[in-house]
Design an enzyme around this catalytic site. Structure first.
Site, PDB file in Angstrom:
ATOM      1  N   ARG A  52     -66.356  38.964  57.097  1.00 56.45           N
ATOM      2  CA  ARG A  52     -65.859  39.986  56.476  1.00 56.45           C
ATOM      3  C   ARG A  52     -67.099  41.057  56.329  1.00 56.45           C
ATOM      4  O   ARG A  52     -68.294  40.383  55.900  1.00 56.45           O
ATOM      5  CB  ARG A  52     -65.214  39.876  55.213  1.00 56.45           C
ATOM      6  CG  ARG A  52     -63.824  39.347  55.084  1.00 56.45           C
ATOM      7  CD  ARG A  52     -63.008  39.307  53.928  1.00 56.45           C
ATOM      8  NE  ARG A  52     -63.495  38.316  53.071  1.00 56.45           N
ATOM      9  CZ  ARG A  52     -64.501  38.382  52.054  1.00 56.45           C
ATOM     10  NH1 ARG A  52     -65.061  39.801  51.872  1.00 56.45           N
ATOM     11  NH2 ARG A  52     -64.868  37.409  51.588  1.00 56.45           N
ATOM     12  N   TYR A 100     -62.731  39.848  63.845  1.00 55.86           N
ATOM     13  CA  TYR A 100     -62.888  38.909  62.779  1.00 55.86           C
ATOM     14  C   TYR A 100     -61.651  38.954  61.830  1.00 55.86           C
ATOM     15  O   TYR A 100     -61.465  39.882  61.298  1.00 55.86           O
ATOM     16  CB  TYR A 100     -64.316  38.818  61.952  1.00 55.86           C
ATOM     17  CG  TYR A 100     -64.055  37.735  60.773  1.00 55.86           C
ATOM     18  CD1 TYR A 100     -64.161  36.456  61.161  1.00 55.86           C
ATOM     19  CD2 TYR A 100     -63.689  38.072  59.425  1.00 55.86           C
ATOM     20  CE1 TYR A 100     -63.975  35.491  60.126  1.00 55.86           C
ATOM     21  CE2 TYR A 100     -63.889  37.183  58.406  1.00 55.86           C
ATOM     22  CZ  TYR A 100     -63.835  35.735  58.874  1.00 55.86           C
ATOM     23  OH  TYR A 100     -63.719  34.901  57.747  1.00 55.86           O
ATOM     24  N   LYS A 129     -56.157  40.271  53.961  1.00 57.74           N
ATOM     25  CA  LYS A 129     -56.955  40.767  52.842  1.00 57.74           C
ATOM     26  C   LYS A 129     -56.491  42.211  52.738  1.00 57.74           C
ATOM     27  O   LYS A 129     -56.469  42.764  51.405  1.00 57.74           O
ATOM     28  CB  LYS A 129     -58.211  40.744  53.152  1.00 57.74           C
ATOM     29  CG  LYS A 129     -58.927  39.186  53.589  1.00 57.74           C
ATOM     30  CD  LYS A 129     -58.677  38.292  52.356  1.00 57.74           C
ATOM     31  CE  LYS A 129     -59.111  36.952  52.500  1.00 57.74           C
ATOM     32  NZ  LYS A 129     -59.001  36.009  51.408  1.00 57.74           N
ATOM     33  N   HIS A 185     -56.271  36.424  44.502  1.00 54.03           N
ATOM     34  CA  HIS A 185     -57.077  35.654  45.634  1.00 54.03           C
ATOM     35  C   HIS A 185     -56.903  33.968  45.050  1.00 54.03           C
ATOM     36  O   HIS A 185     -57.858  33.467  44.764  1.00 54.03           O
ATOM     37  CB  HIS A 185     -58.473  36.081  45.748  1.00 54.03           C
ATOM     38  CG  HIS A 185     -59.336  35.499  46.911  1.00 54.03           C
ATOM     39  ND1 HIS A 185     -60.573  35.407  46.910  1.00 54.03           N
ATOM     40  CD2 HIS A 185     -58.784  34.942  48.122  1.00 54.03           C
ATOM     41  CE1 HIS A 185     -60.977  34.938  47.965  1.00 54.03           C
ATOM     42  NE2 HIS A 185     -59.893  34.593  48.755  1.00 54.03           N
ATOM     43  N   SER A 195     -64.329  33.456  48.578  1.00 56.08           N
ATOM     44  CA  SER A 195     -64.217  32.959  49.825  1.00 56.08           C
ATOM     45  C   SER A 195     -65.167  31.768  49.991  1.00 56.08           C
ATOM     46  O   SER A 195     -66.422  31.865  49.688  1.00 56.08           O
ATOM     47  CB  SER A 195     -64.430  33.967  50.598  1.00 56.08           C
ATOM     48  OG  SER A 195     -63.702  34.928  50.220  1.00 56.08           O
ATOM     49  N   CYS A 203     -65.220  28.666  48.507  1.00 56.79           N
ATOM     50  CA  CYS A 203     -65.592  28.103  47.390  1.00 56.79           C
ATOM     51  C   CYS A 203     -64.457  26.779  47.198  1.00 56.79           C
ATOM     52  O   CYS A 203     -64.423  26.455  45.915  1.00 56.79           O
ATOM     53  CB  CYS A 203     -65.912  29.080  46.377  1.00 56.79           C
ATOM     54  SG  CYS A 203     -67.389  29.864  46.415  1.00 56.79           S
ATOM     55  N   ASP A 238     -54.479  30.654  49.741  1.00 57.75           N
ATOM     56  CA  ASP A 238     -55.573  32.042  49.657  1.00 57.75           C
ATOM     57  C   ASP A 238     -54.938  33.004  48.779  1.00 57.75           C
ATOM     58  O   ASP A 238     -55.907  33.875  48.049  1.00 57.75           O
ATOM     59  CB  ASP A 238     -55.975  32.463  51.261  1.00 57.75           C
ATOM     60  CG  ASP A 238     -57.119  33.335  51.257  1.00 57.75           C
ATOM     61  OD1 ASP A 238     -58.108  33.132  50.557  1.00 57.75           O
ATOM     62  OD2 ASP A 238     -56.918  34.336  51.768  1.00 57.75           O
ATOM     63  N   ARG A 294     -64.028  29.054  61.827  1.00 54.00           N
ATOM     64  CA  ARG A 294     -62.626  28.997  61.253  1.00 54.00           C
ATOM     65  C   ARG A 294     -61.555  28.378  61.991  1.00 54.00           C
ATOM     66  O   ARG A 294     -61.506  28.574  63.209  1.00 54.00           O
ATOM     67  CB  ARG A 294     -61.878  30.272  60.729  1.00 54.00           C
ATOM     68  CG  ARG A 294     -63.030  31.026  59.701  1.00 54.00           C
ATOM     69  CD  ARG A 294     -62.178  30.828  58.483  1.00 54.00           C
ATOM     70  NE  ARG A 294     -63.330  31.460  57.556  1.00 54.00           N
ATOM     71  CZ  ARG A 294     -62.920  31.717  56.352  1.00 54.00           C
ATOM     72  NH1 ARG A 294     -61.733  31.247  55.558  1.00 54.00           N
ATOM     73  NH2 ARG A 294     -63.865  32.231  55.220  1.00 54.00           N
TER      74      ARG A 294
END
Ligand code: GDP
Ligand code: PGA
Ligand code: MN
Ligand code: MN
Length: 610
Positions: free
Chosen positions: A78, A224, A233, A253, A275, A277, A300, A392
């Site tokens: 991002r 991405y 998002k 989130h 993100s 974590c 998420d 990812r």
């Protein structure tokens, strides 16, 4: 006139048709493809992506119907500095977002979009975040010139003809306007006549733009996931957070999990971590303590509303997992491994092995040779990583065997506890319980974490990341805090989730993690549930309640008592050092900061003797 392809499922909805035509006029694609979401369409698109070199098909005996992709090395995460909240009034975007006047931004971006889809197909992706049969389905239409994005959207969101027909049906029946979010995406790389495509088209100029009042998204220049799969998002967090403020609910989130104790007691937990974590890992946790069971609901995003019973009910609006690959393995996350091994997945920026499988740092069976995400020969002796740290996997949620049945319930699940957490080497103990909703909101608002590779920029810098939403709050963060406070005040606080703060990432003197994490995090979840049930002991400290000596189940845990104590410790000196940082953080918000946060901070200072 732009041609519509044969697979067309063009619509009777005049509003959608008009918008698609308007964007086609502007961007000049060679053709328009109305996405059906069918298996044939998947076949067609993935084959086309193999043709352009974007996709490499993985060995079907290892990972059926799965693909490897490597991005342009500059388009891996991002882009927070290129992300804008273009509210009409600058004040509504607040001090934590980038802002530009919406008309100015539109003029600038129309310039970028003009002719940007030349030589490409424009895909029309009707999608819904959440359930198609929700009381008020949350529709969107993404227009994109990327087949990679289209294929990924099919994994991550409910999309296709069924969604379009539902919009048309509701529009035809309803007296009320059917809302849908227009979401425009381009990789920003038009092709001249006869020009060959590159494997990963993108543009050095990138804009990820939300227009909150219009509920509209414009994205340019990146392929991405977080920048280009606009349902995730951009819609489900940034735009939805604005809707949620206006309508009295919450877009967060957060992962959602279901936890069942050996006695059959079931609780639902939501957890907000920045993100990279640990959300996906916690959502799929395999408990190490006997008799406990975790089932996943989301990894998420959580949309939460007060139900008729006064409790806070959460749904996962997504349809797939978009997980960090490195570190994922049979020990840390066997459930994720089982899910991706079923196939139907897209892997981006990992390494490709000689037998047509993928590999990444932390996975078992290190290959003797592989091709790195940068397309270079790679061996275990190579100095460079085989995979980008933010590489990812993108995999269908329905393939996850430990998905809770409640995932399919449009009402969602009633949340019993909310965890906040981040990556902190020091200061933040393994687990702390808030005294009440306001204190918990204060904990969330002061959440801090070391930056990760999920966003472009320096890694490992401690920053405040309120409720793990710093890059995702679609309006003034001061107003967002007030919204959180009000959710407790305007509702029956006794029915609201209890709030906890966790940190799996505290380090010892040698720099190693104090806490083993992953499946062992079930021990912390157990303590949380026992607190809710009034069974576990806690001691009061200046920062909240922490497990009393012996209250955390450490049976069979491979840790010294000293290490356990260090993981749980509240170090008053370290906390005193946080105070000026929190003060500085709060000062950013001026009068928009809820006054109760200053009261909370004063209380903390007093208890610390600071
Ligand atoms: P998300 O982006 O918040 O969903 O985070 P992930 O669950 O994908 O995890 C991000 C990274 O943190 C991965 O490399 C994980 O292996 C690692 N991670 C996740 N949980 C833990 C944990 O409990 N302890 C440690 N040390 N690392 C973790
Ligand atoms: P994550 O999702 O939270 O799983 O890292 C992607 C992101 O937030 O960019
Ligand atoms: Mn995320
Ligand atoms: Mn994740």
């Amino acid at each position: 006139m732009t041609a519509t392809t044969e697979t067309s499922a063009a619509t009777t909805h005049q509003g959608i048709l008009a918008w698609v035509n308007e964007i086609a006029e502007l961007t000049q694609p060679d053709s328009i493809h109305w996405c059906t979401g069918s298996d044939e369409e998947w076949e067609q698109l993935t084959s086309a992506l193999e043709g352009t070199g974007t996709f490499t098909r993985l060995n079907p005996e290892i990972k059926p119907n799965s693909f490897y992709a490597a991005s342009d090395p500059t388009d891996v995460a991002r882009v927070e500095d290129r992300t804008y909240i273009c509210s009409v009034d600058e004040k509504d975007c607040g001090p934590t977002n980038n802002w530009m006047d919406p008309e100015e931004m539109k003029t600038l971006m129309r310039g970028l979009y003009a002719g940007c889809m030349k030589g490409r197909t424009m895909y029309v992706i009707p999608f819904v975040m959440g359930h198609l049969d929700a009381e008020k389905p949350m529709f969107g239409i993404e227009l994109t010139d990327s087949a990679y994005v289209t294929v990924s959207m099919r994994v991550m969101a409910r999309m296709g003809t069924e969604v379009l027909r539902r919009i048309e049906e509701l529009a035809a029946n309803g007296t009320e306007d059917v809302q849908w979010v227009p979401a425009l995406h381009s990789v920003g790389k038009p092709l001249a006549d006869g020009e060959a495509d590159v494997a990963w088209p993108c543009n050095d100029t990138k804009y990820i733009v939300q227009f909150p009042e219009e509920r509209m998204i414009w994205s340019f220049g990146s392929g991405y996931g977080g920048n280009a799969l606009l349902g995730k998002k951009c819609y489900a967090l940034r735009i939805a957070s604005v809707m949620a403020r206006d309508e009295g609910w919450m877009a967060e989130h957060m992962l959602i999990l279901k936890l069942t104790s050996p006695h059959g007691v079931t609780k639902y937990i939501a957890a907000a971590f920045p993100s990279a974590c640990g959300k996906t890992n916690l959502a799929m946790l395999k408990p190490t303590i006997p008799g406990w069971k975790v089932e996943a609901i989301g990894d998420d995003i959580a949309w939460m509303r007060i139900g008729e019973d006064g409790r806070l009910w959460a749904v996962n609006p997504e349809f797939g997992f978009f997980g960090v690959a490195p570190g994922t393995n049979e020990h840390t996350n066997p459930n994720a491994m089982a899910t991706i091994n079923k196939g139907n997945s897209v892997f981006t920026n990992v390494a490709l092995t000689e037998d047509g499988d993928v590999w990444w740092e932390g996975l078992e069976n290190t290959p003797a040779r592989a091709t790195s995400w940068k397309g270079q020969p790679w061996t275990p002796d190579s100095e460079e990583l085989s995979s980008h740290p933010n590489s990812r996997y993108c995999t269908p949620i329905k393939q996850c065997d430990m998905l809770a049945a409640e995932y399919d319930d449009p009402r969602g699940v009633p949340i019993d506890a909310i965890l906040f957490g981040g990556r902190r080497k020091t200061t933040i103990p393994l687990v702390t319980e808030a005294r009440d909703w306001t204190h918990g909101t204060f904990m969330g608002a002061t959440l801090s974490s070391e930056t990760t590779a999920a966003a472009v920029g320096a890694v490992g810098i401690v920053r405040r990341d309120p409720m793990a939403m710093l890059p995702f709050i679609g309006y003034n963060a001061g107003d967002y805090f007030t919204h959180w406070i009000n959710m407790g005040k305007d509702n029956d606080e006794s029915k609201m989730p209890r709030i906890f703060y966790v940190n799996w990432f505290r380090r010892d003197e040698d720099g190693g993690f104090l806490w083993p994490g992953f499946g062992e995090n079930s021990r912390v979840l157990k303590w949380v549930i026992e607190r809710l049930e009034g069974q576990a002991a806690a001691v009061e400290t200046p920062i909240g309640h922490v497990p009393a000596p012996g209250a955390l189940d450490v049976d069979g845990l491979d840790m010294t008592p000293a290490a356990i104590e260090a993981a749980l410790a509240v170090d008053v000196e370290e906390w005193k050092a946080e105070i000026p940082q929190i003060t500085e953080w709060f000062e950013k918000f001026g009068d928009d900061l809820p006054a109760v946060f200053w009261t909370e901070l004063d209380g903390l200072k007093e208890r610390l003797g600071a």
